[in-house]
Scaffold this active site. Structure first.
Site, short mmCIF file in Angstrom:
data_model
loop_
_atom_site.label_atom_id
_atom_site.label_comp_id
_atom_site.label_asym_id
_atom_site.label_seq_id
_atom_site.Cartn_x
_atom_site.Cartn_y
_atom_site.Cartn_z
N CYS A 159 0.83 -1.20 0.00
CA CYS A 159 0.00 0.00 0.00
C CYS A 159 0.86 1.25 0.00
CB CYS A 159 -0.88 0.00 1.24
SG CYS A 159 -1.91 -1.47 1.37
N ARG B 186 5.10 0.04 -6.90
CA ARG B 186 5.07 -0.85 -5.73
C ARG B 186 3.98 -1.90 -5.82
NH1 ARG B 186 7.12 0.85 -1.04
NH2 ARG B 186 5.27 0.28 0.12
N TRP C 274 -2.94 -2.54 -1.65
CA TRP C 274 -2.61 -3.92 -2.01
C TRP C 274 -3.39 -4.76 -1.03
CZ3 TRP C 274 0.18 -7.17 -5.17
CH2 TRP C 274 0.57 -8.39 -4.65
N ASN D 39 -1.74 2.21 6.22
CA ASN D 39 -0.86 1.10 5.83
C ASN D 39 -0.56 0.30 7.09
OD1 ASN D 39 -0.72 1.98 3.27
ND2 ASN D 39 1.44 2.54 3.29
N GLY D 40 -0.44 -1.02 6.95
CA GLY D 40 -0.12 -1.85 8.12
C GLY D 40 -1.23 -2.84 8.39
N GLU E 57 16.48 -24.76 -3.41
CA GLU E 57 16.09 -23.36 -3.59
C GLU E 57 17.33 -22.48 -3.85
OE1 GLU E 57 13.62 -21.72 -4.25
OE2 GLU E 57 14.01 -19.67 -3.62
N LYS F 190 17.94 -20.17 -7.10
CA LYS F 190 18.24 -18.73 -6.99
C LYS F 190 19.51 -18.40 -7.76
CE LYS F 190 15.47 -17.24 -5.88
NZ LYS F 190 14.16 -17.61 -5.48
N GLU G 97 18.99 -18.84 -11.61
CA GLU G 97 18.10 -17.92 -12.34
C GLU G 97 18.65 -16.52 -12.43
OE1 GLU G 97 14.07 -17.31 -10.84
OE2 GLU G 97 14.75 -17.55 -8.80
N HIS H 58 26.41 -41.68 -5.97
CA HIS H 58 25.73 -42.56 -6.93
C HIS H 58 25.86 -42.05 -8.37
CE1 HIS H 58 24.16 -45.09 -3.78
NE2 HIS H 58 23.81 -43.99 -3.11
N LYS I 66 7.67 -12.90 -14.07
CA LYS I 66 7.33 -12.96 -12.65
C LYS I 66 6.20 -13.95 -12.42
CE LYS I 66 7.52 -11.85 -8.33
NZ LYS I 66 8.58 -12.55 -7.58
O1 M6R Z 1 3.77 -17.22 -8.41
P1 M6R Z 1 4.23 -18.61 -8.06
O2 M6R Z 1 4.72 -18.71 -6.66
O3 M6R Z 1 3.20 -19.65 -8.37
O4 M6R Z 1 5.47 -18.87 -9.01
C1 M6R Z 1 6.10 -20.12 -9.02
C2 M6R Z 1 7.42 -20.06 -9.74
O5 M6R Z 1 7.24 -19.63 -11.06
C3 M6R Z 1 8.40 -19.12 -9.03
O6 M6R Z 1 8.63 -19.52 -7.71
C4 M6R Z 1 9.75 -19.10 -9.78
O7 M6R Z 1 10.39 -20.32 -9.65
C5 M6R Z 1 10.63 -17.96 -9.29
N1 M6R Z 1 11.27 -17.35 -10.40
C6 M6R Z 1 11.67 -18.38 -8.33
O8 M6R Z 1 12.44 -17.31 -7.89
#
Ligand code: M6R
Length: 607
Positions: A2, A27, A73, A99-100, A481, A485, A488, A504, A602
């Site tokens: 927000c 934002r 938001w 906000n909050g 994860e 990270k 990507e 293995h 995204k």
């Molecule tokens: O919006 P979602 O959480 O469903 O998205 C899932 C994946 O596309 C998302 O986590 C993606 O792997 C990101 N780029 C990871 O940083």
């Protein structure tokens, strides 16, 4: 997240408020509104959706040189016009934006309804508007009404308020949520974020928690929470608009990494009431939880990794079987379901096509569904039977960080709630779990404070083309994860393995100086992972450890980054932070756009 703007001056308020809201659009928001004061008349205009809709509705002339505005938001209630800010008290004496999160909203609503106040929205903000009106009626003084009301409100807030009968001032109050006041010549600006007011002034007061301000045209008076006058000194903003949008960070990703303590805290606030887990917002009662015999947890990418961690934790502490799956696999696998099962979809955006289809697949089989989603009103949230929202705020960087942490927080609460409902542990243990979960935001802050030590390590890794990550149990899901990270955003080939699996096959890839990073947070498992690390070290690997403080790893690894101690199941919230930072540093050192990595979106709304 927000956004708030406010203006008191001699120019037309509407234009300044709308321009300020436009500068906060980056934002993210899903509705917006303004309120303009002209003598005794308050004009409120609100619209759901884009700011353009609000501008259309406000395109006629509106007189008034003082007003407030907001982009919302959604957190409490859907992104509708009714729920958009500004909100007015039932008697019309108070108009405000907020906000909050007001944690004791339900108690306040009950109290106010007993005292004759009605409600027309689903928001926690309306409780603040009515509470202020209640005290304004009693005291006749905005300042007294504020001090009385703020003593009754639990939670976080940046409040910006118009009181009927006070046409020349705006009142503000802050606890935790950011709020600044900018000084111009015969005009004053209010904002949640610097970019909103940067074109008009660089002379700002940063409000502190517990402070109240009375803002006039070119003047401001500050008070403490008891209404006593205080002195404050303004500062000069030296940022340009680009860094102001990122709160002074170079990238949204780093900003969002730093927002994780807040994202976790806000998410926990939403579901902890009087020291207990309360999922009533999702209509998940203790008896529903008690009846669950098996969970299917489904997600994509990072959300899948959260699900994998949740699977380990739920089986470990609640002793309920969990099957964790990629949404893209689940939907075509012809899954088998039994009685009393629950399908849990995890998604930041709530719009991921594979996750949405998986949800529909589960529903088609008559399986109850629970969504853990960040975006209120998104498709997955709308279609699921139950929704537990994460309160991470909008995430702008493509690589998820704060939404990931907020999802983990919800999953821990779910695991503890399930275990408690099932009688898998005693009440004392339940409290121990909840106490420790609430310490996580502070521990994440401690890790962020020593982030610079990861730069040197990143400089070494940035020149390499490959990296292996290993771990066992929840450390394996964190390794996955971390690898995602790093891949990507730095485009380095990073691969995660269950530590016991290296021998293995993968071990044949290890040669002199191949970096292998071990995640070592589980007391019962770390000696095993460490011995797998020794196996690769004897073949020349360069070893990095992300380890819990107190674990004896220094004699084995070449580099170690320690994270604070926590209870075993909750360590992934801490161990993921240095991995996000490594990804960020390596990516930026390689000169890459970490906020918008190549080929990625995204929200992945295609199959
Ligand atoms: O919006 P979602 O959480 O469903 O998205 C899932 C994946 O596309 C998302 O986590 C993606 O792997 C990101 N780029 C990871 O940083």
């Amino acid at each position: 997240m927000c956004g708030i703007v406010g203006f008191a001056g001699k120019r037309n308020a509407k234009d300044i408020l709308l321009q300020g809201l436009q500068r906060l659009e980056y934002r993210g928001y899903d509705s917006a509104g303004i309120a303009i004061q002209n003598g005794e008349q308050t004009t409120v205009i609100k619209a759901s959706g884009r700011l353009q809709s609000l501008m259309e509705k406000a395109k006629h002339e509106i007189q008034g040189t003082l007003g407030i505005g907001h982009t919302r938001w959604a957190t409490h209630g859907k992104p509708t016009e009714e729920n958009a800010h500004p909100h007015q008290s039932a008697d019309g004496s108070v108009t405000l934006v907020h906000n909050g999160i007001i944690e004791n909203e339900r108690e306040l609503r009950a109290f106010l309804m007993q005292n004759g106040f009605s409600f027309s929205s689903e928001t926690d903000t309306e409780a603040a508007a009515n509470l202020l009106a209640y005290h304004y009626q009693k005291t006749g003084s905005p300042l007294k009404a504020l001090t009385e009301a703020l003593h009754m409100i639990h939670g976080s807030y940046a409040l910006v308020i118009l009181f009927k009968g006070c046409p020349d001032v705006i009142f503000t109050a802050k606890k935790e949520s950011p709020l600044i006041i900018g000084m111009g010549a015969e005009e004053t600006f209010i904002a949640s974020d610097v970019p909103a007011i940067l074109p008009y002034t660089r002379r700002i007061y940063d409000m502190e928690s517990g402070e109240i301000a009375e803002v006039g045209r070119g003047s401001v008076h500050f008070y403490d929470k008891n209404g006593d006058h205080i002195e404050k000194t303004p500062t000069e903003i030296t940022w340009n608009i680009d860094s102001a949008e990122k709160d002074g960070f170079d990238h949204f990703m780093m900003k969002e990494i730093h927002e994780q303590p807040k994202a976790v805290r806000n998410t926990l606030y939403a579901y902890l009431k009087n020291g207990n887990i309360d999922f009533s917002k999702a209509n998940l009662t203790e008896s529903t939880l008690k009846s669950i015999q098996k969970l299917h947890i489904i997600g994509c990418g990072s959300a899948y990794h959260v699900g994998m961690t949740a699977g380990y934790v739920i089986e470990d502490i609640a002793r309920i079987p969990v099957r964790v799956e990629y949404a893209s696999e689940f939907r075509y696998r012809h899954p088998v379901f039994g009685e009393h099962e629950l399908a849990v979809m995890i998604s930041q955006s709530g719009e991921t096509a594979d996750s949405l289809s998986a949800l529909r697949e589960a529903k088609a089989h008559g399986v109850p569904t629970l969504a853990i989603v960040n975006v209120v009103g998104s498709s997955i949230a709308r279609e699921a039977d139950h929704v537990l929202y994460t309160h991470a705020g909008p995430e702008i960087a493509v690589a998820t960080t704060k939404a990931y942490s907020a999802q983990l927080a919800v999953c821990y609460l779910l695991a503890v709630a399930l275990g408690h409902a099932k009688g898998a542990f005693c009440d004392a243990k339940y409290q121990v779990f909840l106490d420790e979960i609430q310490k996580l935001p502070e521990k994440i802050e401690q890790i962020l404070e020593k982030k610079d030590s990861l730069r040197v390590l990143s400089a070494h890794l940035a020149s390499l083309e490959t990296l292996f990550l290993i771990g066992r149990g929840v450390d394996f899901s964190t390794a996955l994860e971390g690898a995602l990270k790093i891949k990507e955003i730095s485009y380095i080939h990073a691969e995660a393995y269950a530590a016991g699996e290296l021998k293995h096959g993968t071990i044949s890839l290890i040669e002199k100086e191949t970096p292998v990073l071990g995640v070592l947070t589980q007391k019962n498992l770390f000696p095993k992972t460490l011995s797998n690390m020794r196996e690769v070290k004897s073949r020349g690997a360069y070893l990095i450890g992300i380890a819990t403080e107190g674990f004896d790893v220094e004699n084995t690894v070449d580099e170690v980054f320690y994270i604070p101690e926590t209870l075993r199941p909750f360590a992934p919230s801490l161990s993921v932070i240095p991995l996000q930072l490594l990804g960020y540093y390596i990516g930026t050192m390689r000169g890459l756009d970490v906020d918008k990595p190549r080929n990625l979106a995204k929200s992945v709304t295609v199959e």
